[in-house]
Write a protein that holds these residues in place. Structure first.
Motif, PDB file in Angstrom:
ATOM      1  N   GLY A 118       0.800  -1.212   0.000  1.00 46.19           N
ATOM      2  CA  GLY A 118       0.000   0.000   0.000  1.00 46.19           C
ATOM      3  C   GLY A 118       0.834   1.263   0.000  1.00 46.19           C
ATOM      4  O   GLY A 118       1.755   1.406  -0.809  1.00 46.19           O
ATOM      5  N   SER A 119       0.541   2.169   0.954  1.00 41.60           N
ATOM      6  CA  SER A 119       1.158   3.500   0.936  1.00 41.60           C
ATOM      7  C   SER A 119       2.686   3.443   1.032  1.00 41.60           C
ATOM      8  O   SER A 119       3.374   4.334   0.538  1.00 41.60           O
ATOM      9  CB  SER A 119       0.584   4.345   2.071  1.00 41.60           C
ATOM     10  N   GLU A 120       3.214   2.384   1.655  1.00 40.28           N
ATOM     11  CA  GLU A 120       4.681   2.257   1.776  1.00 40.28           C
ATOM     12  C   GLU A 120       5.348   2.058   0.413  1.00 40.28           C
ATOM     13  O   GLU A 120       6.565   2.142   0.293  1.00 40.28           O
ATOM     14  CB  GLU A 120       5.033   1.114   2.751  1.00 40.28           C
ATOM     15  N   VAL A 122       4.376   3.875  -2.365  1.00 39.46           N
ATOM     16  CA  VAL A 122       4.050   5.010  -3.237  1.00 39.46           C
ATOM     17  C   VAL A 122       5.300   5.593  -3.903  1.00 39.46           C
ATOM     18  O   VAL A 122       5.298   5.877  -5.107  1.00 39.46           O
ATOM     19  CB  VAL A 122       3.247   6.073  -2.440  1.00 39.46           C
ATOM     20  N   TYR A 164      -9.009   0.956   6.657  1.00 35.57           N
ATOM     21  CA  TYR A 164      -7.589   1.135   6.366  1.00 35.57           C
ATOM     22  C   TYR A 164      -7.296   0.712   4.917  1.00 35.57           C
ATOM     23  O   TYR A 164      -6.595   1.402   4.175  1.00 35.57           O
ATOM     24  CB  TYR A 164      -6.749   0.302   7.357  1.00 35.57           C
ATOM     25  N   LYS A 167      -8.460   3.269   2.461  1.00 32.66           N
ATOM     26  CA  LYS A 167      -7.528   4.411   2.436  1.00 32.66           C
ATOM     27  C   LYS A 167      -6.288   4.059   1.594  1.00 32.66           C
ATOM     28  O   LYS A 167      -5.809   4.873   0.793  1.00 32.66           O
ATOM     29  CB  LYS A 167      -7.133   4.742   3.888  1.00 32.66           C
ATOM     30  N   GLU A 168      -5.804   2.850   1.750  1.00 31.97           N
ATOM     31  CA  GLU A 168      -4.621   2.410   0.988  1.00 31.97           C
ATOM     32  C   GLU A 168      -4.924   2.372  -0.514  1.00 31.97           C
ATOM     33  O   GLU A 168      -4.103   2.760  -1.335  1.00 31.97           O
ATOM     34  CB  GLU A 168      -4.187   1.009   1.445  1.00 31.97           C
ATOM     35  N   GLU A 171      -4.902   5.825  -1.868  1.00 30.37           N
ATOM     36  CA  GLU A 171      -3.511   6.333  -1.989  1.00 30.37           C
ATOM     37  C   GLU A 171      -2.811   5.743  -3.208  1.00 30.37           C
ATOM     38  O   GLU A 171      -2.071   6.429  -3.906  1.00 30.37           O
ATOM     39  CB  GLU A 171      -2.717   5.999  -0.724  1.00 30.37           C
ATOM     40  N   LEU A 172      -3.033   4.453  -3.457  1.00 29.16           N
ATOM     41  CA  LEU A 172      -2.405   3.826  -4.633  1.00 29.16           C
ATOM     42  C   LEU A 172      -2.967   4.439  -5.915  1.00 29.16           C
ATOM     43  O   LEU A 172      -2.242   4.670  -6.874  1.00 29.16           O
ATOM     44  CB  LEU A 172      -2.634   2.306  -4.625  1.00 29.16           C
ATOM     45  N   SER A 174      -4.092   7.481  -6.245  1.00 29.38           N
ATOM     46  CA  SER A 174      -3.482   8.814  -6.379  1.00 29.38           C
ATOM     47  C   SER A 174      -2.035   8.708  -6.846  1.00 29.38           C
ATOM     48  O   SER A 174      -1.537   9.605  -7.526  1.00 29.38           O
ATOM     49  CB  SER A 174      -3.489   9.566  -5.044  1.00 29.38           C
ATOM     50  N   ALA A 175      -1.365   7.623  -6.496  1.00 24.99           N
ATOM     51  CA  ALA A 175       0.040   7.445  -6.919  1.00 24.99           C
ATOM     52  C   ALA A 175       0.126   7.180  -8.420  1.00 24.99           C
ATOM     53  O   ALA A 175       1.185   7.336  -9.011  1.00 24.99           O
ATOM     54  CB  ALA A 175       0.682   6.305  -6.143  1.00 24.99           C
TER      55      ALA A 175
END
Ligand code: KIV
Length: 265
Positions: A118-120, A122, A164, A167-168, A171-172, A174-175
């Motif tokens: 996930g966010s880690e 990006v 959660y 949300k991840e 974020e992905l 948006s990446a």
């Protein structure tokens, strides 16, 4: 024949056309899956289990992934070929992630890569996208986290973990990923994520409301003994192969094969 591309996959969600994806690891199978009209072929790190006989996907190396991706790419005319980033090839640094993704494209002939997390992830995703390579994400029961999860266990079962995961996924998106595999999560969570993002979700053990579906080809063909709840077997290939090979063994032993019709003058 028009090749499937990352922008086309995003368009398919807008048109509400379902996306089909299967795993492939070799030339012959890839050419059959392509001829059957499958949109995406993933050279998944499940190759570690179904081709190489390991208990998890963690043993797969970048060289394995490159070699199998080369074979698959040679068999395909239409489907988009996605190379899977094996465990340890994208976590250490952004630079290494970019270098390894480039190798999957340059040497393996992948047209996109998939990576778990996930966010880690990006920063790595930005770097790989900057190199011009489309990225597919993968959330939920990510098999490379086997030891952290304590096995292959369904994820996001509580309200908190489901929130959660949503949300991840955002974020992905948006990446800049072009699609997202959702594996081993409750269907309501997959539905909520699918409705909340503009890029397509591809489900495996994530219910019917994803924008597409993926299965491990050996599972759906009944070629591999393991059968999870979410796997529909469209064929019982192992049984058919067993019968054919038993007949061959017996015909060679009783000399009915080969007769002269299988022989040169
Ligand atoms: O490696 C793989 O085959 C995968 C699919 C199961 C999504 O990641």
């Amino acid at each position: 024949m028009k090749k499937v591309t990352a922008p086309e996959i995003i368009e398919m969600k807008k048109r509400q056309d379902k996306i089909t994806m299967l795993t492939a690891y070799d030339f012959v199978m890839a050419s059959i899956l392509d001829e059957a009209g499958t949109d995406l072929l993933l050279v998944g790190d499940t190759m570690g289990m179904v081709v190489h006989g390991h208990a998890t996907t963690l043993k797969v190396t970048l060289e394995d992934s490159i070699r199998h991706t080369q074979a698959v790419a040679r068999g395909v005319k239409r489907a988009m070929v996605i190379g899977d980033m094996p465990f340890g090839t994208f976590q250490i640094s952004v630079e290494e992630a970019i270098r390894n993704a480039i190798r999957l494209v340059q040497e393996g002939n992948a047209e996109a890569i998939k990576l778990e997390g996930g966010s880690e992830r990006v920063a790595a995703i930005h770097g790989i996208l900057d190199a011009g390579i489309p990225v597919m994400g993968h959330l939920g029961l990510t098999p490379q986290s086997y030891y952290r999860f304590g096995g292959f266990k369904v994820q996001a079962r509580t309200e908190e973990t489901a929130q959660y995961l949503l949300k991840e996924a955002v974020e992905l998106e948006s990446a800049g990923i072009f699609s997202l595999v959702l594996e081993g999560i409750p269907w309501k969570v997959a539905k909520k994520i699918t409705e909340s993002i503009q890029i397509p979700t591809i489900g495996i053990g994530a219910g019917p409301y994803c924008d597409g579906q993926v299965l491990v080809t050996y599972d759906m063909l009944g070629y591999f003994d393991f059968k999870a709840k979410f796997v529909k077997r469209y064929l019982n290939l192992k049984e058919q192969i067993l019968k054919a090979v038993q007949q061959y063994n017996s015909e060679v032993r009783d000399t009915t094969f080969p007769d002269l019709s299988y022989s040169y003058e």
